[in-house]
Scaffold this motif. Sequence first.
Motif, mmCIF file in Angstrom:
data_model
loop_
_atom_site.group_PDB
_atom_site.id
_atom_site.type_symbol
_atom_site.label_atom_id
_atom_site.label_comp_id
_atom_site.label_asym_id
_atom_site.label_seq_id
_atom_site.Cartn_x
_atom_site.Cartn_y
_atom_site.Cartn_z
ATOM 1 N N ILE A 266 0.987 -1.290 -0.047
ATOM 2 C CA ILE A 266 -0.073 0.166 0.100
ATOM 3 C C ILE A 266 0.912 1.160 -0.040
ATOM 4 N N SER A 267 0.817 2.169 -1.120
ATOM 5 C CA SER A 267 1.489 3.419 -1.168
ATOM 6 C C SER A 267 0.418 4.426 -1.429
ATOM 7 N N HIS A 268 0.890 5.597 -1.542
ATOM 8 C CA HIS A 268 -0.098 6.654 -1.876
ATOM 9 C C HIS A 268 -0.597 6.504 -3.325
ATOM 10 N N HIS A 269 0.195 5.742 -4.310
ATOM 11 C CA HIS A 269 -0.544 5.364 -5.424
ATOM 12 C C HIS A 269 -1.728 4.688 -5.211
ATOM 13 N N VAL A 270 -1.613 3.650 -4.494
ATOM 14 C CA VAL A 270 -2.848 2.685 -4.270
ATOM 15 C C VAL A 270 -4.025 3.686 -3.465
ATOM 16 N N LEU A 271 -3.621 4.477 -2.768
ATOM 17 C CA LEU A 271 -4.702 5.092 -2.067
ATOM 18 C C LEU A 271 -5.272 6.373 -2.893
ATOM 19 N N LYS A 272 -4.561 6.345 -4.088
ATOM 20 C CA LYS A 272 -5.543 7.217 -4.995
ATOM 21 C C LYS A 272 -6.313 6.463 -5.785
ATOM 22 N N GLY A 273 -6.661 5.118 -5.432
ATOM 23 C CA GLY A 273 -7.665 4.556 -6.104
ATOM 24 C C GLY A 273 -7.265 3.927 -7.403
ATOM 25 N N ARG A 274 -6.026 3.565 -7.696
ATOM 26 C CA ARG A 274 -5.882 2.888 -8.931
ATOM 27 C C ARG A 274 -6.646 1.674 -9.025
ATOM 28 N N PHE A 275 -7.020 1.491 -10.314
ATOM 29 C CA PHE A 275 -8.052 0.421 -10.765
ATOM 30 C C PHE A 275 -7.592 -0.931 -10.297
ATOM 31 N N TRP A 276 -6.365 -1.295 -10.648
ATOM 32 C CA TRP A 276 -5.851 -2.820 -10.465
ATOM 33 C C TRP A 276 -5.847 -3.299 -8.907
ATOM 34 N N PRO A 277 -5.155 -2.511 -8.183
ATOM 35 C CA PRO A 277 -4.981 -2.729 -6.829
ATOM 36 C C PRO A 277 -6.497 -2.649 -6.042
ATOM 37 N N LYS A 278 -7.279 -1.781 -6.374
ATOM 38 C CA LYS A 278 -8.568 -1.540 -5.701
ATOM 39 C C LYS A 278 -9.421 -2.985 -6.084
ATOM 40 N N LEU A 279 -9.222 -3.543 -7.198
ATOM 41 C CA LEU A 279 -9.985 -4.554 -7.893
ATOM 42 C C LEU A 279 -9.486 -5.778 -6.827
ATOM 43 N N GLU A 280 -8.213 -5.988 -6.785
ATOM 44 C CA GLU A 280 -7.539 -7.154 -6.375
ATOM 45 C C GLU A 280 -7.862 -7.163 -5.006
ATOM 46 N N TYR A 281 -7.963 -5.847 -4.250
ATOM 47 C CA TYR A 281 -8.135 -5.983 -2.713
ATOM 48 C C TYR A 281 -9.790 -6.213 -2.721
ATOM 49 N N GLU A 282 -10.775 -5.661 -3.373
ATOM 50 C CA GLU A 282 -11.971 -6.280 -3.349
ATOM 51 C C GLU A 282 -12.203 -7.710 -3.575
ATOM 52 N N LEU A 283 -11.321 -8.325 -4.332
ATOM 53 C CA LEU A 283 -11.508 -9.815 -4.685
ATOM 54 C C LEU A 283 -10.865 -10.625 -3.514
ATOM 55 N N THR A 284 -9.919 -9.971 -2.833
ATOM 56 C CA THR A 284 -9.276 -10.588 -1.859
ATOM 57 C C THR A 284 -10.217 -10.701 -0.751
ATOM 58 N N LEU A 285 -10.831 -9.760 -0.343
ATOM 59 C CA LEU A 285 -11.801 -9.729 0.661
ATOM 60 C C LEU A 285 -13.123 -10.636 0.327
ATOM 61 N N LYS A 286 -13.476 -11.033 -0.975
ATOM 62 C CA LYS A 286 -14.618 -11.451 -1.430
ATOM 63 C C LYS A 286 -14.220 -12.955 -1.220
ATOM 64 N N ALA A 287 -12.851 -13.288 -1.640
ATOM 65 C CA ALA A 287 -12.512 -14.771 -1.384
ATOM 66 C C ALA A 287 -12.124 -14.978 -0.170
ATOM 67 N N ASN A 288 -12.065 -14.011 0.871
ATOM 68 C CA ASN A 288 -11.721 -14.371 2.405
ATOM 69 C C ASN A 288 -10.245 -14.946 2.516
ATOM 70 N N LYS A 289 -9.363 -14.345 1.942
ATOM 71 C CA LYS A 289 -8.069 -14.754 1.796
ATOM 72 C C LYS A 289 -7.137 -13.825 3.082
ATOM 73 N N LYS A 290 -6.216 -14.501 3.393
ATOM 74 C CA LYS A 290 -5.419 -13.802 4.385
ATOM 75 C C LYS A 290 -4.595 -12.791 3.841
ATOM 76 N N ILE A 291 -4.470 -11.291 4.521
ATOM 77 C CA ILE A 291 -3.817 -10.296 4.058
ATOM 78 C C ILE A 291 -2.639 -10.131 4.712
ATOM 79 N N PHE A 292 -1.494 -9.933 3.994
ATOM 80 C CA PHE A 292 -0.226 -9.264 4.540
ATOM 81 C C PHE A 292 -0.018 -7.921 4.117
#
Length: 348
Positions: A266-292
């Motif tokens: 997570i960097s300020h680039h991610v926090l600006k709402g970039r498409f791919w990191p945001k999609l990947e994070y949402e899919l991670t939550l949906k799949a209930n995967k462990k986060i580091f």
Amino acid sequence: MSAFVHHAARCVSLRGGKVGEGNQRISKEGRFPEISTIPHAPGRIFRLVCIVKMATKRGHHLNIEDFIQQNYVNLTKKLEVKSVIPYLMQTEILLRSDKERILAKVTKEDQAGELLDILTHNGKCTVDVFIHALEETKQTRLLDLLGSQYRKKRAVESKGSSSNRGDFRETAANPGHPNEPGGSDAIAGPSRRMMARSPGPEVFICHAGPDKRRFVRPLVQQLQQKGLPKDKIFFDAISIETGDVIETKIKDTLSSASLKLVVLVISHHVLKGRFWPKLEYELTLKANKKIFPIWLDQNDDNFAAFGSKLRKYSPTLKGIAASKVVPRRARMEIPIIAKKIVRKLQTA
């Protein structure tokens, strides 16, 4: 002449090129008496200095950058920064502006990290000088720890690269008991049994493109150096091939049974709402995967502003304990983080 030198003169004899402590002479293997057997602090410090000099003589030219990187965890946790600053200023290794920059940091570990960063880049300090600074400021517990690290390092080096216990590719070839030499004793990576049962990526690296060169690619390289196979890491630069439908590939990987962990850089680039990191994070939550999670920021305010932005981006993510990295110290932090990721995979 300091008390350290007087003590060294009393307890060390130099005859025929051999170094000894009293009647305990150096062995043919170049091993010195254990630190715990030397009753006085100066003797222990002298032993550490001898280890450094012997490593240099044998061709292991240890510079201050390597020294700090190899001992970074102990140094940031145990170094008494406020004690050592006056000595380093007196020897003109630190400037007044350096002192102000160090003491501006809030926590003791951040102050130590800032000092180590300065020593790494200003080119004024050597390993011998740094060790002497620790001796002068009576940081004997830290010196003992550093001596132990050198002893372990020599023991590993003497076995050669074929018996590197930090590589679980060797473990896969030698399915011995975890406590046997060459087994999975090292905190190196997932067990052979785990590697065999789940084909497909086990760790997914979620990141923004601008962070790839300075942080993500070196992190992936460290994971591979620790033995994690290429096909166990999902990193877009090596996992997405020409002709792949990117979104489908990402969705399939994040929903797969083999995936154990999502490393979210997570960097300020991610926090600006970039498409791919945001999609990947949402899919991670949906799949209930462990986060580091890894926070990557300049840390001018102990990550306060960054934490506030992250809370707005995702309150859930803000509540997960994270590894926090300042980009200029990334080279020293990445091996530590890679080791933590591998440990997580072991227990996943």
